[in-house]
Design an enzyme around this catalytic site. Sequence first.
Site, short mmCIF file in Angstrom:
data_model
loop_
_atom_site.label_atom_id
_atom_site.label_comp_id
_atom_site.label_asym_id
_atom_site.label_seq_id
_atom_site.Cartn_x
_atom_site.Cartn_y
_atom_site.Cartn_z
N ARG A 59 0.83 -1.21 0.00
CA ARG A 59 0.00 0.00 0.00
C ARG A 59 0.86 1.25 0.00
NH1 ARG A 59 -4.33 0.47 4.70
NH2 ARG A 59 -2.44 0.91 5.88
N ARG A 104 9.05 27.70 -0.21
CA ARG A 104 7.72 27.10 -0.04
C ARG A 104 6.96 27.10 -1.36
NH1 ARG A 104 2.66 28.87 1.22
NH2 ARG A 104 1.34 27.29 2.21
N GLU A 139 -16.07 5.10 6.52
CA GLU A 139 -15.19 4.29 7.38
C GLU A 139 -15.00 5.01 8.69
OE1 GLU A 139 -11.22 4.07 5.59
OE2 GLU A 139 -11.56 6.03 4.66
N LEU A 182 -9.91 4.33 2.60
CA LEU A 182 -8.58 3.74 2.55
C LEU A 182 -8.74 2.22 2.42
CD1 LEU A 182 -5.50 4.48 3.05
CD2 LEU A 182 -5.87 3.45 5.30
N1 PLP Z 1 -9.33 3.76 7.34
C1 PLP Z 1 -8.61 4.81 7.75
C2 PLP Z 1 -9.09 6.19 7.42
C3 PLP Z 1 -7.43 4.63 8.48
O1 PLP Z 1 -6.71 5.70 8.87
C4 PLP Z 1 -7.02 3.32 8.80
C5 PLP Z 1 -5.80 3.08 9.56
O2 PLP Z 1 -5.15 3.97 10.03
C6 PLP Z 1 -7.80 2.25 8.36
C7 PLP Z 1 -8.94 2.50 7.63
C8 PLP Z 1 -7.41 0.84 8.65
O3 PLP Z 1 -6.35 0.44 7.83
P1 PLP Z 1 -5.34 -0.70 8.28
O4 PLP Z 1 -6.17 -1.90 8.55
O5 PLP Z 1 -4.45 -0.87 7.12
O6 PLP Z 1 -4.64 -0.19 9.51
#
Ligand code: PLP
Length: 285
Positions: free
Chosen positions: A52, A101, A180, A205
């Site tokens: 990732r 910047r 999420e 994500l």
């Molecule tokens: N969604 C978000 C917005 C996150 O920040 C995270 C983890 O930090 C996850 C989902 C879970 O991802 P992972 O299982 O890879 O930690």
Amino acid sequence: MEQIAYVNGSYVPLSEAKVSVLDRGFLFADGIYEVAAVLDGKLVDNASHLARLERSVGEIRLELPETIARIQEIQKELVARNNLVNGMVYLEVTRGADTGRDFAFPKSVRPTLVMFTAKKDIVGAPSAKTGINVITVPDIRWERRDIKSVALLAQVLAKQAAAEAGAGEAWMIQDGKVTEGGSSSAFILTQDDVIVTRQNGSEILPGCTRKAVVALAEERQLRVEERAFSIDEALAAKEAFITSATVFVQGVVAIDGKKVGSGKPGPLTDRLREIYVEFAKATAV
Ligand code: PLP
């Protein structure tokens, strides 16, 4: 003993671990991060996190300053130097420190790479037994949530609101559906025993723990549907839970003060947690 951090090629005491005020991570949130859990001194599902990382940096056209193999070596070295048994390794790569910047990408600037570790008893966390409450907040993030960018202000505000409400997580809502959690993936178990979690796409994500849990569930012939769900559906569900690298699988027992299921982590949540812990221990490197 003071914690050791990694900064651009050096292992230094945490209090001396510094980057420039001109670092683009600091000025523009022009950077990517990853968090991998550590269990018994080993990295959990790290190949998935590093895949990732490669994808995220590719999406923002940022070149890693080290190979993926070398990054894993540094992660391991840091775990060893800190005698870390259970916890996590945080890593961040930014587009480096320029001379001014300017928004446009700098030329010939080496990206910044930093890492540090933190202790956490993920397996024995009390909240795994009790479950957590969540609150809902509007999802005010940008449109590329599939990139694990360090621009986390929306999540900072969401999780602060949760903390002020005595909740352990905030579920973010867009167009009437849960995207999420602030730092976790969201799941429910419907009354007809279907595990539901939102499909991957630019709205969320792609959680590494989510991916592993979905695969582990499917291997056991459990029914999984990847689609969006509403809070009404979650409140009518048998169970709800979240997943992330630093909580694994954790029950959600109330949403905005309303009980989910029995008001305790459900049997499937507990089972998936056990299955994930087993997977994590068996595959850690
Ligand atoms: N969604 C978000 C917005 C996150 O920040 C995270 C983890 O930090 C996850 C989902 C879970 O991802 P992972 O299982 O890879 O930690």
